[in-house]
Design a protein around this motif. Structure first.
Motif, PDB file in Angstrom:
ATOM      1  N   ARG A 143       0.822  -1.216   0.000  1.00 59.85           N
ATOM      2  CA  ARG A 143       0.000   0.000   0.000  1.00 59.85           C
ATOM      3  C   ARG A 143       0.854   1.263   0.000  1.00 59.85           C
ATOM      4  N   HIS A 144       2.011   1.204   0.629  1.00 60.98           N
ATOM      5  CA  HIS A 144       2.816   2.404   0.809  1.00 60.98           C
ATOM      6  C   HIS A 144       3.889   2.603  -0.259  1.00 60.98           C
ATOM      7  N   GLY A 145       3.759   1.930  -1.382  1.00 58.96           N
ATOM      8  CA  GLY A 145       4.704   2.164  -2.467  1.00 58.96           C
ATOM      9  C   GLY A 145       4.943   0.978  -3.367  1.00 58.96           C
ATOM     10  N   GLY A 146       4.727  -0.232  -2.872  1.00 59.51           N
ATOM     11  CA  GLY A 146       4.998  -1.416  -3.659  1.00 59.51           C
ATOM     12  C   GLY A 146       4.128  -1.550  -4.905  1.00 59.51           C
ATOM     13  N   LEU A 147       2.933  -0.974  -4.855  1.00 57.98           N
ATOM     14  CA  LEU A 147       2.014  -1.092  -5.993  1.00 57.98           C
ATOM     15  C   LEU A 147       2.115   0.077  -6.974  1.00 57.98           C
ATOM     16  N   ILE A 148       2.902   1.087  -6.647  1.00 56.64           N
ATOM     17  CA  ILE A 148       3.005   2.271  -7.510  1.00 56.64           C
ATOM     18  C   ILE A 148       3.395   1.906  -8.946  1.00 56.64           C
ATOM     19  N   PRO A 149       4.420   1.057  -9.169  1.00 53.15           N
ATOM     20  CA  PRO A 149       4.774   0.719 -10.560  1.00 53.15           C
ATOM     21  C   PRO A 149       3.627   0.104 -11.353  1.00 53.15           C
ATOM     22  N   LEU A 150       2.828  -0.746 -10.694  1.00 52.95           N
ATOM     23  CA  LEU A 150       1.698  -1.359 -11.398  1.00 52.95           C
ATOM     24  C   LEU A 150       0.668  -0.310 -11.794  1.00 52.95           C
ATOM     25  N   PHE A 151       0.373   0.604 -10.889  1.00 50.25           N
ATOM     26  CA  PHE A 151      -0.586   1.664 -11.213  1.00 50.25           C
ATOM     27  C   PHE A 151      -0.064   2.552 -12.344  1.00 50.25           C
ATOM     28  N   LEU A 152       1.230   2.822 -12.364  1.00 52.72           N
ATOM     29  CA  LEU A 152       1.812   3.649 -13.425  1.00 52.72           C
ATOM     30  C   LEU A 152       1.702   2.965 -14.780  1.00 52.72           C
ATOM     31  N   ILE A 153       1.885   1.643 -14.808  1.00 52.60           N
ATOM     32  CA  ILE A 153       1.733   0.888 -16.058  1.00 52.60           C
ATOM     33  C   ILE A 153       0.291   0.983 -16.561  1.00 52.60           C
ATOM     34  N   VAL A 154      -0.666   0.854 -15.628  1.00 52.47           N
ATOM     35  CA  VAL A 154      -2.085   0.958 -16.004  1.00 52.47           C
ATOM     36  C   VAL A 154      -2.386   2.335 -16.584  1.00 52.47           C
ATOM     37  N   ILE A 155      -1.944   3.387 -15.894  1.00 48.23           N
ATOM     38  CA  ILE A 155      -2.200   4.758 -16.344  1.00 48.23           C
ATOM     39  C   ILE A 155      -1.559   5.012 -17.706  1.00 48.23           C
ATOM     40  N   TYR A 156      -0.326   4.536 -17.867  1.00 53.24           N
ATOM     41  CA  TYR A 156       0.405   4.758 -19.116  1.00 53.24           C
ATOM     42  C   TYR A 156      -0.315   4.124 -20.308  1.00 53.24           C
ATOM     43  N   ASP A 157      -0.761   2.866 -20.153  1.00 51.29           N
ATOM     44  CA  ASP A 157      -1.452   2.199 -21.253  1.00 51.29           C
ATOM     45  C   ASP A 157      -2.840   2.787 -21.502  1.00 51.29           C
ATOM     46  N   LEU A 158      -3.527   3.208 -20.433  1.00 47.74           N
ATOM     47  CA  LEU A 158      -4.825   3.867 -20.630  1.00 47.74           C
ATOM     48  C   LEU A 158      -4.663   5.157 -21.406  1.00 47.74           C
ATOM     49  N   SER A 159      -3.583   5.890 -21.141  1.00 55.73           N
ATOM     50  CA  SER A 159      -3.351   7.162 -21.840  1.00 55.73           C
ATOM     51  C   SER A 159      -3.102   6.945 -23.329  1.00 55.73           C
TER      52      SER A 159
END
Length: 220
Positions: A121-137
Motif C-alpha cells: 500500500r505504501h509504495g509497492g504497488l506504484i509501478p503497477l498503477f503507473l503501467i495501467v495509467i500509461y497504457d490507458l493514456s
C-alpha cells in the motif's frame, strides 16, 4: 492538502529536465516505502509491534506526496512527448491489462501478512498503477476499450465528485450495516445509487458553475 500543494509541485516539476524527471519517477516508489521499511526493520530488531505507528503516520497527508508525485511525473516525462501520437490498440491485451489483473489478484488474496499490506500500500504497488495509467493514456488494451464506452465515459464525468463524496456515503453505509446486518445487499445497492445521484448533482450544481465562474474571473 495534496490539492493545496499541487500548484507548487507543478511549478517545481516544470523546471526539471526530462532526465531528472525520469530519475524521480523511478525512485518515488522507493522514497514512499522508506518510512515503512525503516519501521519494519526497527520492529525486527526490537521485537516491538510497530503496526500502530505505521498506520498512524500513513494517515498523514504529507506521507502520500511521493505517491501523488509519481502520477504527475509520469504525465510530465512521458505523455508530453506522446501527445498527438497516442496509438489505439483495440482488441489486443496490453501490459496495463496484466497489471490490472495482478492488482485485482492482490486485492482479493486473503493471506497477505500485515507487513506486506503496508509495503504494497505504501509504495509497492506504484509501478503497477503507473503501467495501467500509461497504457490507458495510449488507449491500449481491453480495459481502455471498456472505459471508452458511453457508460464509463459518463461515470468519468462525475468521477471527481464520487471521490469527494465517497467518505460520507461509506460512513453512512457502515453505520447502517452495523445496525441492520441482515440487509447488507439492499443497503449496498441504495448506497451505490445514492453515491451516483449525489455525484451527478454535485457536478451539475456545484463543480461546473464554480469552474465556469473561476474561468471567467481568471480568463482561463
Amino acid at each position: 492538502f495534496l490539492y493545496l500543494v499541487t500548484p507548487f509541485l507543478m511549478a517545481w516539476l516544470s523546471k526539471l529536465s526530462q532526465k531528472t524527471r525520469k530519475i524521480l519517477l523511478i525512485i518515488t516508489p522507493i522514497i514512499s516505502l522508506l518510512p515503512t521499511l525503516c519501521l519494519i526493520m526497527f520492529e525486527s530488531l526490537t521485537q516491538k509491534n510497530m503496526s500502530q505507528y505505521i498506520g498512524g503516520y500513513s494517515s498523514l497527508p504529507i506521507f502520500w506526496v511521493p505517491c501523488y508525485l509519481s502520477g504527475m511525473l509520469l504525465a510530465k516525462t512521458r505523455l508530453e512527448t506522446l501527445f498527438g501520437k497516442m496509438s489505439s490498440n483495440k482488441g489486443m491485451p496490453s501490459a496495463g491489462d496484466l497489471a490490472c489483473l495482478v492488482l485485482l489478484g492482490i486485492a482479493l488474496y486473503p493471506g497477505i501478512s500485515e507487513h506486506w499490506k503496508f509495503i504494497l500500500r505504501h509504495g509497492g504497488l506504484i509501478p503497477l498503477f503507473l503501467i495501467v495509467i500509461y497504457d490507458l493514456s495510449r488507449n491500449k488494451g481491453y480495459i481502455a476499450s471498456v472505459l471508452r464506452t458511453k457508460v464509463f465515459s459518463s461515470l468519468g464525468e462525475v468521477s471527481f465528485s464520487i471521490f469527494i463524496w465517497q467518505g460520507v456515503v461509506i460512513t453512512l453505509l457502515w453505520y447502517q450495516v452495523a445496525n441492520y446486518p441482515s440487509a447488507v445487499l439492499i443497503q449496498f445497492l441504495f448506497a451505490t445509487m445514492g453515491m451516483l445521484l449525489i455525484a451527478y448533482a454535485s457536478t451539475l450544481l456545484l463543480e461546473r458553475p464554480i469552474a465556469k465562474a473561476l474561468r471567467s474571473i481568471y480568463s482561463v
